[in-house]
Design a protein around this motif. Structure first.
Motif, PDB file in Angstrom:
ATOM      1  N   ALA A   1      45.118  64.207  -3.732  1.00 17.23           N
ATOM      2  CA  ALA A   1      45.006  65.647  -3.535  1.00 17.23           C
ATOM      3  C   ALA A   1      44.942  66.442  -4.838  1.00 17.23           C
ATOM      4  N   SER A   2      45.677  66.063  -5.857  1.00 13.24           N
ATOM      5  CA  SER A   2      45.701  66.859  -7.085  1.00 13.24           C
ATOM      6  C   SER A   2      45.083  66.104  -8.260  1.00 13.24           C
ATOM      7  N   SER A   3      44.026  65.365  -8.013  1.00 14.57           N
ATOM      8  CA  SER A   3      43.400  64.594  -9.076  1.00 14.57           C
ATOM      9  C   SER A   3      41.974  65.078  -9.319  1.00 14.57           C
ATOM     10  N   ILE A   4      41.363  64.524 -10.370  1.00 14.72           N
ATOM     11  CA  ILE A   4      40.002  64.889 -10.732  1.00 14.72           C
ATOM     12  C   ILE A   4      39.158  63.621 -10.769  1.00 14.72           C
ATOM     13  N   LEU A   5      37.956  63.683 -10.217  1.00 17.00           N
ATOM     14  CA  LEU A   5      36.992  62.609 -10.332  1.00 17.00           C
ATOM     15  C   LEU A   5      35.967  63.046 -11.363  1.00 17.00           C
ATOM     16  N   HIS A   6      35.900  62.336 -12.471  1.00 20.80           N
ATOM     17  CA  HIS A   6      35.029  62.721 -13.581  1.00 20.80           C
ATOM     18  C   HIS A   6      34.025  61.612 -13.848  1.00 20.80           C
ATOM     19  N   ILE A   7      32.746  61.973 -13.818  1.00 21.35           N
ATOM     20  CA  ILE A   7      31.678  61.035 -14.154  1.00 21.35           C
ATOM     21  C   ILE A   7      30.725  61.763 -15.098  1.00 21.35           C
ATOM     22  N   GLY A   8      30.537  61.246 -16.290  1.00 18.98           N
ATOM     23  CA  GLY A   8      29.602  61.850 -17.224  1.00 18.98           C
ATOM     24  C   GLY A   8      30.283  62.760 -18.227  1.00 18.98           C
ATOM     25  N   ASP A   9      29.511  63.693 -18.801  1.00 16.72           N
ATOM     26  CA  ASP A   9      30.013  64.600 -19.825  1.00 16.72           C
ATOM     27  C   ASP A   9      30.809  65.746 -19.196  1.00 16.72           C
ATOM     28  N   VAL A  10      31.802  66.213 -19.929  1.00 19.24           N
ATOM     29  CA  VAL A  10      32.603  67.337 -19.452  1.00 19.24           C
ATOM     30  C   VAL A  10      33.180  68.078 -20.643  1.00 19.24           C
ATOM     31  N   TYR A  11      33.319  69.402 -20.524  1.00 15.77           N
ATOM     32  CA  TYR A  11      33.904  70.196 -21.605  1.00 15.77           C
ATOM     33  C   TYR A  11      35.411  70.315 -21.435  1.00 15.77           C
ATOM     34  N   ALA A  12      35.858  70.739 -20.253  1.00 17.29           N
ATOM     35  CA  ALA A  12      37.295  70.905 -20.004  1.00 17.29           C
ATOM     36  C   ALA A  12      37.577  70.667 -18.528  1.00 17.29           C
ATOM     37  N   MET A  13      38.734  70.045 -18.254  1.00 16.93           N
ATOM     38  CA  MET A  13      39.184  69.829 -16.882  1.00 16.93           C
ATOM     39  C   MET A  13      40.621  70.316 -16.764  1.00 16.93           C
ATOM     40  N   SER A  14      40.946  70.973 -15.666  1.00 15.34           N
ATOM     41  CA  SER A  14      42.312  71.461 -15.485  1.00 15.34           C
ATOM     42  C   SER A  14      42.706  71.399 -14.009  1.00 15.34           C
ATOM     43  N   PRO A  15      43.255  70.280 -13.572  1.00 17.84           N
ATOM     44  CA  PRO A  15      43.703  70.201 -12.174  1.00 17.84           C
ATOM     45  C   PRO A  15      44.973  71.014 -11.963  1.00 17.84           C
ATOM     46  N   THR A  16      45.112  71.591 -10.808  1.00 14.43           N
ATOM     47  CA  THR A  16      46.308  72.360 -10.480  1.00 14.43           C
ATOM     48  C   THR A  16      46.815  71.934  -9.110  1.00 14.43           C
ATOM     49  N   SER A  17      48.125  72.036  -8.931  1.00 20.72           N
ATOM     50  CA  SER A  17      48.717  71.741  -7.635  1.00 20.72           C
ATOM     51  C   SER A  17      50.039  72.494  -7.529  1.00 20.72           C
TER      52      SER A  17
END
Length: 73
Positions: free
Chosen positions: A15-31
């Protein structure tokens, strides 16, 4: 530089995770979560003896939303 990704198999995403594939600048999961616990609920240790004859947890929460999360900013 763009990323080239081959075959990907995803079994599960919690529920509070991130699926990342490829390039990304910033990720910020919240719960957010709300926990109600009575006396002696979070005790840890070896050989504990806890005596709570008549323990009650009274919860009166009149507001509808406590931790508002609106988007990932």
């Amino acid at each position: 530089m763009p990323a080239f990704v081959g075959a990907v198999k995803v079994n599960s995403v919690s529920a509070s995770s991130i699926l990342h594939i490829g390039d990304v600048y910033a990720m910020s999961p919240t719960s957010s979560a709300k926990t109600f616990a009575g006396g002696g609920s979070f005790n840890t240790g070896d050989g504990l003896k806890i005596n709570l004859d008549h323990s009650y947890t009274y919860v009166l929460d009149k507001d509808v939303m406590d931790q508002n999360i609106v988007g990932n900013a």
